[in-house]
Design a protein around this motif. Structure first.
Motif, PDB file in Angstrom:
ATOM      1  N   SER A 218       0.833  -1.204   0.000  1.00  0.00           N
ATOM      2  CA  SER A 218       0.000   0.000   0.000  1.00  0.00           C
ATOM      3  C   SER A 218       0.861   1.244   0.000  1.00  0.00           C
ATOM      4  O   SER A 218       2.030   1.223   0.393  1.00  0.00           O
ATOM      5  CB  SER A 218      -0.907   0.017   1.238  1.00  0.00           C
ATOM      6  N   PHE A 219       0.250   2.358  -0.445  1.00  0.00           N
ATOM      7  CA  PHE A 219       0.887   3.652  -0.246  1.00  0.00           C
ATOM      8  C   PHE A 219       0.935   3.956   1.242  1.00  0.00           C
ATOM      9  O   PHE A 219       0.090   3.505   2.024  1.00  0.00           O
ATOM     10  CB  PHE A 219       0.093   4.769  -0.942  1.00  0.00           C
ATOM     11  N   MET A 220       1.917   4.763   1.636  1.00  0.00           N
ATOM     12  CA  MET A 220       2.000   5.276   3.001  1.00  0.00           C
ATOM     13  C   MET A 220       1.695   6.769   2.911  1.00  0.00           C
ATOM     14  O   MET A 220       2.560   7.585   2.621  1.00  0.00           O
ATOM     15  CB  MET A 220       3.409   5.060   3.576  1.00  0.00           C
ATOM     16  N   ASN A 221       0.439   7.113   3.152  1.00  0.00           N
ATOM     17  CA  ASN A 221       0.000   8.478   2.879  1.00  0.00           C
ATOM     18  C   ASN A 221      -0.280   9.320   4.115  1.00  0.00           C
ATOM     19  O   ASN A 221      -0.087  10.535   4.092  1.00  0.00           O
ATOM     20  CB  ASN A 221      -1.286   8.458   2.046  1.00  0.00           C
ATOM     21  N   TYR A 222      -0.775   8.705   5.179  1.00  0.00           N
ATOM     22  CA  TYR A 222      -1.265   9.469   6.325  1.00  0.00           C
ATOM     23  C   TYR A 222      -0.903   8.777   7.630  1.00  0.00           C
ATOM     24  O   TYR A 222      -0.522   7.612   7.649  1.00  0.00           O
ATOM     25  CB  TYR A 222      -2.794   9.637   6.247  1.00  0.00           C
ATOM     26  N   GLU A 223      -1.063   9.513   8.712  1.00  0.00           N
ATOM     27  CA  GLU A 223      -0.741   8.983  10.027  1.00  0.00           C
ATOM     28  C   GLU A 223      -1.796   9.390  11.036  1.00  0.00           C
ATOM     29  O   GLU A 223      -2.482  10.398  10.885  1.00  0.00           O
ATOM     30  CB  GLU A 223       0.623   9.505  10.493  1.00  0.00           C
ATOM     31  N   ASP A 224      -1.953   8.584  12.060  1.00  0.00           N
ATOM     32  CA  ASP A 224      -2.761   8.921  13.225  1.00  0.00           C
ATOM     33  C   ASP A 224      -1.880   8.672  14.431  1.00  0.00           C
ATOM     34  O   ASP A 224      -1.808   7.562  14.964  1.00  0.00           O
ATOM     35  CB  ASP A 224      -4.019   8.057  13.284  1.00  0.00           C
ATOM     36  N   SER A 225      -1.163   9.723  14.842  1.00  0.00           N
ATOM     37  CA  SER A 225      -0.178   9.547  15.909  1.00  0.00           C
ATOM     38  C   SER A 225      -0.830   9.178  17.231  1.00  0.00           C
ATOM     39  O   SER A 225      -0.216   8.517  18.068  1.00  0.00           O
ATOM     40  CB  SER A 225       0.646  10.831  16.076  1.00  0.00           C
ATOM     41  N   GLY A 226      -2.095   9.574  17.420  1.00  0.00           N
ATOM     42  CA  GLY A 226      -2.777   9.237  18.663  1.00  0.00           C
ATOM     43  C   GLY A 226      -3.034   7.753  18.813  1.00  0.00           C
ATOM     44  O   GLY A 226      -3.116   7.236  19.930  1.00  0.00           O
ATOM     45  N   LYS A 227      -3.162   7.057  17.688  1.00  0.00           N
ATOM     46  CA  LYS A 227      -3.438   5.621  17.720  1.00  0.00           C
ATOM     47  C   LYS A 227      -2.252   4.792  17.236  1.00  0.00           C
ATOM     48  O   LYS A 227      -2.365   3.576  17.096  1.00  0.00           O
ATOM     49  CB  LYS A 227      -4.668   5.308  16.863  1.00  0.00           C
ATOM     50  N   ASN A 228      -1.134   5.458  16.960  1.00  0.00           N
ATOM     51  CA  ASN A 228       0.065   4.763  16.472  1.00  0.00           C
ATOM     52  C   ASN A 228      -0.231   3.930  15.231  1.00  0.00           C
ATOM     53  O   ASN A 228       0.144   2.759  15.135  1.00  0.00           O
ATOM     54  CB  ASN A 228       0.667   3.870  17.564  1.00  0.00           C
ATOM     55  N   THR A 229      -0.922   4.537  14.290  1.00  0.00           N
ATOM     56  CA  THR A 229      -1.225   3.850  13.040  1.00  0.00           C
ATOM     57  C   THR A 229      -0.825   4.723  11.855  1.00  0.00           C
ATOM     58  O   THR A 229      -0.830   5.949  11.933  1.00  0.00           O
ATOM     59  CB  THR A 229      -2.722   3.517  12.913  1.00  0.00           C
ATOM     60  N   VAL A 230      -0.451   4.074  10.763  1.00  0.00           N
ATOM     61  CA  VAL A 230      -0.207   4.750   9.493  1.00  0.00           C
ATOM     62  C   VAL A 230      -1.009   4.023   8.424  1.00  0.00           C
ATOM     63  O   VAL A 230      -1.272   2.834   8.538  1.00  0.00           O
ATOM     64  CB  VAL A 230       1.292   4.774   9.132  1.00  0.00           C
ATOM     65  N   PHE A 231      -1.412   4.759   7.391  1.00  0.00           N
ATOM     66  CA  PHE A 231      -2.299   4.123   6.428  1.00  0.00           C
ATOM     67  C   PHE A 231      -2.233   4.799   5.066  1.00  0.00           C
ATOM     68  O   PHE A 231      -1.751   5.920   4.916  1.00  0.00           O
ATOM     69  CB  PHE A 231      -3.741   4.120   6.939  1.00  0.00           C
ATOM     70  N   GLY A 232      -2.715   4.075   4.072  1.00  0.00           N
ATOM     71  CA  GLY A 232      -2.775   4.568   2.708  1.00  0.00           C
ATOM     72  C   GLY A 232      -3.485   3.565   1.818  1.00  0.00           C
ATOM     73  O   GLY A 232      -3.811   2.447   2.245  1.00  0.00           O
ATOM     74  N   THR A 233      -3.731   3.941   0.590  1.00  0.00           N
ATOM     75  CA  THR A 233      -4.493   3.123  -0.337  1.00  0.00           C
ATOM     76  C   THR A 233      -3.792   1.802  -0.652  1.00  0.00           C
ATOM     77  O   THR A 233      -2.601   1.786  -0.958  1.00  0.00           O
ATOM     78  CB  THR A 233      -4.725   3.879  -1.652  1.00  0.00           C
ATOM     79  N   GLY A 234      -4.537   0.704  -0.584  1.00  0.00           N
ATOM     80  CA  GLY A 234      -4.001  -0.587  -0.986  1.00  0.00           C
ATOM     81  C   GLY A 234      -3.739  -0.597  -2.486  1.00  0.00           C
ATOM     82  O   GLY A 234      -4.581  -0.155  -3.281  1.00  0.00           O
ATOM     83  N   LEU A 235      -2.584  -1.094  -2.889  1.00  0.00           N
ATOM     84  CA  LEU A 235      -2.247  -1.069  -4.310  1.00  0.00           C
ATOM     85  C   LEU A 235      -3.152  -1.976  -5.137  1.00  0.00           C
ATOM     86  O   LEU A 235      -3.268  -1.792  -6.350  1.00  0.00           O
ATOM     87  CB  LEU A 235      -0.780  -1.453  -4.497  1.00  0.00           C
TER      88      LEU A 235
END
Length: 245
Positions: A218-235
């Motif tokens: 997946s792309f690594m596009n965004y973060e949620d530092s409060g929940k210790n997660t990173v996310f982005g669109t699945g290729l």
């Protein structure tokens, strides 16, 4: 040993300077400071969209109808459509032009100028090259087995995530268009492992049929530092637009 060095070589005077140690450049310095005169571009290198938005990272080569593109994120460019905009080296050198982009899926496909070539490799990934990308079911398999995935971005270099948390979320978050469908969420080990400038980097894991190669997730596009997660669109979603990796 200094006495063994000649004072002249081919008529040119030689000056010797002794130093105590050599400090190698860090992964971050090498990803950010790549030379714009070199023809080969690798995943993880620093790139620039519009001056008003953060510098991003090279993702990987994407292929469609026999053409090769440099894939990165739409949101390193201003506005909701990056088509026709120029991708640049951090020093301002033009690298190529965005041929297609999607705001919600947050990707931009760049046709590089003739003197540049996007390599099928991610620098400092630990793998010799890219061998493909995981399907939605393949990512589900990794999730069910608590596989630790990785990414290489120009701000934080190579980092390892604790596990995949979900494989097809719809995320409502800025910047960029909302909602963001087909999102893969990675759980960090501690604190966050994605920083400003890492946008466009791609998560990956070892290819199941070749331990020397990796498959992309997946792309690594965004973060949620409060929940210790990173996310982005699945290729896997980009296959619907005709792209494969």
């Amino acid at each position: 040993m200094l006495g063994e060095i000649p004072v002249h070589i081919g008529g040119v005077a030689v000056t010797v300077e002794a130093i105590d140690e050599i400090t190698p450049l860090s992964c971050r310095q090498r990803l950010q400071g790549w030379n714009a005169s070199q023809s080969s571009i690798y995943g993880g290198y620093a790139i620039s969209g519009d001056n008003s938005t953060p510098i991003g990272s090279v993702g990987a080569p994407a292929f469609k109808n026999g053409r090769r593109y440099l894939a990165t994120t739409q949101h390193i460019f201003a506005g909701s459509n990056a088509s026709g905009k120029t991708l640049k080296h951090p020093d301002g050198t033009a690298l190529g032009t965005v041929e297609a982009a999607k705001c919600r899926e947050d990707f931009a496909m760049v046709r590089l100028n003739s003197n540049y070539h996007i390599e099928r490799s991610i620098r400092y990934s630990g793998y010799n090259g890219i061998a493909g990308h995981y399907s939605s079911d393949g990512i589900g398999y990794l999730k069910s087995h608590n596989v630790k995935t990785q990414k290489v971005g120009q701000s934080t270099c190579r980092t390892t995530f604790a596990r995949i948390q979900s494989i097809a979320n719809t995320i409502y978050t800025a910047p960029g268009c909302v909602p963001k469908p087909y999102t893969v969420v990675h759980k960090s080990n501690s604190n966050n492992k994605l920083k400003r400038g890492d946008s466009g980097a791609i998560s990956f894991h070892e290819a199941p049929n070749n331990s020397n190669k990796c498959w992309l997730i997946s792309f690594m596009n965004y973060e949620d530092s409060g929940k210790n997660t990173v996310f982005g669109t699945g290729l896997y979603r980009l296959a619907n637009f005709g792209y494969h990796f």
